[in-house]
Design a protein around this motif. Structure first.
Motif, mmCIF file in Angstrom:
data_model
loop_
_atom_site.group_PDB
_atom_site.id
_atom_site.type_symbol
_atom_site.label_atom_id
_atom_site.label_comp_id
_atom_site.label_asym_id
_atom_site.label_seq_id
_atom_site.Cartn_x
_atom_site.Cartn_y
_atom_site.Cartn_z
ATOM 1 N N VAL A 1 6.452 12.640 -6.701
ATOM 2 C CA VAL A 1 6.789 12.556 -8.128
ATOM 3 C C VAL A 1 6.608 13.960 -8.702
ATOM 4 N N ASN A 2 7.655 14.781 -8.561
ATOM 5 C CA ASN A 2 7.489 16.203 -8.852
ATOM 6 C C ASN A 2 8.728 16.854 -9.446
ATOM 7 N N GLU B 1 4.068 29.416 -16.157
ATOM 8 C CA GLU B 1 5.507 29.510 -16.417
ATOM 9 C C GLU B 1 6.292 29.524 -15.113
ATOM 10 N N LYS B 2 5.799 30.239 -14.118
ATOM 11 C CA LYS B 2 6.470 30.295 -12.826
ATOM 12 C C LYS B 2 6.527 28.917 -12.181
ATOM 13 N N LEU B 3 5.420 28.188 -12.227
ATOM 14 C CA LEU B 3 5.374 26.845 -11.647
ATOM 15 C C LEU B 3 6.295 25.889 -12.399
ATOM 16 N N ALA B 4 6.371 26.070 -13.715
ATOM 17 C CA ALA B 4 7.229 25.192 -14.523
ATOM 18 C C ALA B 4 8.700 25.399 -14.208
ATOM 19 N N LEU C 1 6.895 21.513 -16.250
ATOM 20 C CA LEU C 1 5.793 20.852 -15.564
ATOM 21 C C LEU C 1 5.884 19.352 -15.798
ATOM 22 N N GLY C 2 5.352 18.588 -14.877
ATOM 23 C CA GLY C 2 5.203 17.171 -15.129
ATOM 24 C C GLY C 2 4.136 16.939 -16.183
ATOM 25 N N VAL C 3 4.155 15.761 -16.751
ATOM 26 C CA VAL C 3 3.088 15.328 -17.668
ATOM 27 C C VAL C 3 2.520 14.030 -17.103
ATOM 28 N N PRO C 4 1.293 13.675 -17.486
ATOM 29 C CA PRO C 4 0.673 12.473 -16.915
ATOM 30 C C PRO C 4 1.520 11.215 -17.031
ATOM 31 N N VAL D 1 0.868 -1.184 0.000
ATOM 32 C CA VAL D 1 0.000 0.000 0.000
ATOM 33 C C VAL D 1 0.899 1.227 0.000
ATOM 34 N N ASN D 2 0.802 2.022 -1.037
ATOM 35 C CA ASN D 2 1.604 3.239 -1.154
ATOM 36 C C ASN D 2 0.745 4.376 -1.700
ATOM 37 N N ALA D 3 1.289 5.578 -1.648
ATOM 38 C CA ALA D 3 0.641 6.736 -2.255
ATOM 39 C C ALA D 3 1.630 7.438 -3.177
ATOM 40 N N VAL D 4 1.105 8.019 -4.235
ATOM 41 C CA VAL D 4 1.882 8.833 -5.159
ATOM 42 C C VAL D 4 1.448 10.286 -4.978
ATOM 43 N N ALA D 5 2.425 11.176 -4.860
ATOM 44 C CA ALA D 5 2.140 12.595 -4.645
ATOM 45 C C ALA D 5 2.696 13.407 -5.806
ATOM 46 N N PRO D 6 1.892 13.628 -6.855
ATOM 47 C CA PRO D 6 2.386 14.417 -7.987
ATOM 48 C C PRO D 6 2.633 15.867 -7.600
ATOM 49 N N GLY D 7 3.566 16.493 -8.331
ATOM 50 C CA GLY D 7 3.723 17.938 -8.267
ATOM 51 C C GLY D 7 2.904 18.566 -9.379
ATOM 52 N N PRO D 8 3.180 19.831 -9.735
ATOM 53 C CA PRO D 8 2.447 20.477 -10.826
ATOM 54 C C PRO D 8 2.533 19.645 -12.106
ATOM 55 N N THR D 9 1.384 19.218 -12.587
ATOM 56 C CA THR D 9 1.310 18.328 -13.744
ATOM 57 C C THR D 9 0.330 18.906 -14.743
#
Length: 241
Positions: free
Chosen positions: A236-237, A198-201, A209-212, A175-183
């Motif tokens: 995952v960010n 742009e600032k977040l990227a 930015l991340g992508v799916p 059992v785990n969790a994934v924590a994406p960043g800005p995607t």
């Protein structure tokens, strides 16, 4: 034996990328959707066109009977469930002082109660050697303004995930969790102007930015070879935090 994955929220965004990746890895996939059958059918069609196996099913993730029926569909179609990826969730942003309590209640219902309901069904049904993968968010650590309610709802996911991992002692189920960043998904991009995006990227050291598919890669790792990763929240960010 072909393994089977149930992906909640699998009709769009990160969930769809996860469903397609797990299908490409050879799993049967049940694509869950909340209210848009057309998008779910498109996700299933894309998987089938790529040579994979998938079907779609609808459920309210906060309703126990509907989620039980979702699992029963997977069992009927594919003989059992090995991997559960719970991506379904909603995000409503506002400064804490201005947040409508009805919006807080909606996020609590879907993001917290929904996670409990899906996990409750998963622990009863996932076969040995399987994996339960919840979804958190990097905002829990980043503490961005306007994200208080959303981050709080995902902080609950961070809390319950390691507890459930320990409760499944002896089951050979991680059992785990994934924590994406800005995607770059419609959910994330909605309402943000170009300068904000742009600032977040620029924040991660990788300067994008991340992508799916970035997130799906981590899910595939936890769903497959990562048998010694358990009770963790994986950020995952791109190194943003």
């Amino acid at each position: 034996m072909t393994r089977t994955a149930l992906v909640t929220g699998g009709s769009g965004g990160i969930g769809r990328a996860v469903a397609q990746r797990l299908a490409a890895d050879g799993m049967n996939v049940l694509v869950h959707y909340a209210g848009n059958p057309r998008r779910a059918d498109e996700a299933v069609d894309a998987i089938r066109e790529a040579g994979g196996t998938a079907t779609a099913a609808q459920a309210d993730v906060a309703e126990e009977t509907e989620v039980a029926a979702l699992f029963e569909t997977a069992e009927r179609e594919y003989g059992g469930v090995d991997v559960v990826v719970h991506t379904a969730g909603i995000m409503i942003l506002a400064p804490l002082a201005e947040l409508k309590l009805d919006d807080l209640d909606r996020m609590h219902r879907i993001n917290i109660r929904g996670t409990f309901v899906v996990n409750q069904q998963a622990v009863q049904r996932v076969r040995g050697g399987g994996a339960i993968i919840n979804f958190s968010t990097s905002v829990v650590k980043l503490a961005l303004p306007t994200y208080s309610a959303y981050a709080a709802s995902k902080g609950a996911v961070d809390a319950l995930t390691p507890v459930l991992a320990r409760e499944l002692r002896g089951r050979d189920v991680t059992v785990n969790a994934v924590a994406p960043g800005p995607t770059a998904t419609p959910l994330f991009l909605d309402g943000k102007d170009e300068s904000t995006i742009e600032k977040l990227a620029k924040q991660p050291p990788l300067e994008r930015l991340g992508v799916p598919d970035d997130i799906a890669e981590a899910v595939a790792f936890l769903a497959g070879p990562a048998r010694w990763v358990n009770g963790q929240t994986i950020y995952v960010n791109g190194g943003i935090a």
